[in-house]
Design an enzyme around this catalytic site. Structure first.
Site, PDB file in Angstrom:
ATOM      1  N   HIS A 113       0.855  -1.188   0.000  1.00  0.00           N
ATOM      2  CA  HIS A 113       0.000   0.000   0.000  1.00  0.00           C
ATOM      3  C   HIS A 113       0.895   1.244   0.000  1.00  0.00           C
ATOM      4  CE1 HIS A 113      -3.729   2.200   0.702  1.00  0.00           C
ATOM      5  NE2 HIS A 113      -3.022   2.970   1.522  1.00  0.00           N
ATOM      6  N   GLU A 183       8.758   1.352  -2.574  1.00  0.00           N
ATOM      7  CA  GLU A 183       7.894   0.153  -2.586  1.00  0.00           C
ATOM      8  C   GLU A 183       8.649  -1.039  -3.162  1.00  0.00           C
ATOM      9  OE1 GLU A 183       3.900   0.378  -4.213  1.00  0.00           O
ATOM     10  OE2 GLU A 183       3.835   2.523  -3.807  1.00  0.00           O
TER      11      GLU A 183
HETATM   12  C1  GAR Z   1       1.473   0.899  -6.131  1.00  0.00           C
HETATM   13  O1  GAR Z   1       1.766   2.207  -5.729  1.00  0.00           O
HETATM   14  C2  GAR Z   1       0.748   0.159  -5.027  1.00  0.00           C
HETATM   15  O2  GAR Z   1       1.202   0.486  -3.739  1.00  0.00           O
HETATM   16  C3  GAR Z   1      -0.655   0.641  -5.234  1.00  0.00           C
HETATM   17  O3  GAR Z   1      -0.818   0.656  -6.637  1.00  0.00           O
HETATM   18  C4  GAR Z   1       0.447   0.899  -7.257  1.00  0.00           C
HETATM   19  C5  GAR Z   1       0.709  -0.185  -8.263  1.00  0.00           C
HETATM   20  O4  GAR Z   1       1.860   0.105  -9.020  1.00  0.00           O
HETATM   21  N1  GAR Z   1      -1.601  -0.200  -4.571  1.00  0.00           N
HETATM   22  C6  GAR Z   1      -2.687   0.264  -3.972  1.00  0.00           C
HETATM   23  O5  GAR Z   1      -3.002   1.433  -3.964  1.00  0.00           O
HETATM   24  C7  GAR Z   1      -3.543  -0.802  -3.296  1.00  0.00           C
HETATM   25  N2  GAR Z   1      -4.373  -0.204  -2.308  1.00  0.00           N
HETATM   26  P1  GAR Z   1       2.522  -0.976  -9.966  1.00  0.00           P
HETATM   27  O6  GAR Z   1       1.401  -1.568 -10.824  1.00  0.00           O
HETATM   28  O7  GAR Z   1       3.489  -0.209 -10.794  1.00  0.00           O
HETATM   29  O8  GAR Z   1       3.172  -2.014  -9.111  1.00  0.00           O
END
Ligand code: GAR
Length: 197
Positions: A113, A183
């Site tokens: 998250h 992340e």
């Molecule tokens: C990331 O920032 C993740 O933390 C968020 O979506 C993005 C996905 O990026 N997730 C959420 O908000 C879930 N509540 P990615 O597709 O490039 O990994």
């Protein structure tokens, strides 16, 4: 890690977190971990392309074919059971999982998250909305969290967190980019921590 651990990655979007896992496995930062499948609810999710390029099996489960959440997650359970995985990683997966799915894989699902939970989490708090809310709040610090998934959205036990400062004239794009970079490291660390315990 002694014996090989299998994971399934669920992703709805760009899949940069998935890519971080793929790269960590390739560079031996994540040893004895195998991505058995990447599953998406979005046909055009770039995460699926990343998986295919890395030779990983992909599954697209169309929500239009299974309009009830319970039916969708029942099918998802069947698909995941075929792979006999040790861990399910939600890497930008934008559907809220049903109680029965979460219970079927108790303590086996983790989620990343883009904020410091328990702040800025819960229903409706995903992707850019999270960063927008953080900027509006005037907080000087945000970050990212990996946690176990329970049937309460974004409220399961926290596995790992990283802080990222909010700059005075920050933008959603700027903050999101800096958090995303953290992340990628945090998710790999958290997978290792969970599978090594
Ligand atoms: C990331 O920032 C993740 O933390 C968020 O979506 C993005 C996905 O990026 N997730 C959420 O908000 C879930 N509540 P990615 O597709 O490039 O990994």
């Amino acid at each position: 890690m002694s014996s090989q651990k299998k994971i399934a990655v669920l992703a709805s979007g760009a899949g940069t977190n998935l890519q971080a896992i793929i790269d960590a496995i390739k560079n031996s930062k994540l040893n004895n971990v195998h991505i058995a499948a990447v599953i998406s609810d979005k046909k055009d999710a770039f995460a699926l392309e990343r998986a295919k390029s890395a030779g990983i099996e992909t599954v697209f489960l169309n929500p239009k074919d299974l309009t009830k959440n319970t039916d969708y997650d029942k099918k998802l359970t069947e698909v995941i059971n075929n792979y006999d995985v040790d861990l399910i990683v939600l890497a930008g997966y934008m559907r809220i999982l049903t109680k029965s799915f979460v219970n079927a894989f108790k303590n086996k699902i983790i989620n990343i998250h883009p904020a410091l939970l328990p702040d800025f989490g819960g229903r409706g708090m995903y992707g850019k909305r999270v960063h927008e809310a953080v900027l509006k709040s005037g907080k000087t610090e945000s970050g990212c969290t990996v946690h176990f998934v329970t049937d309460e959205v974004d409220a399961g036990p926290i596995i790992a967190q990283r802080k990222v400062p909010v700059m005075p004239h920050d933008t959603i794009a700027g903050l999101s980019e800096r958090i995303l970079a953290e992340e990628h490291k945090l998710l790999v660390e958290a997978i290792e921590k969970v599978l090594c315990k």
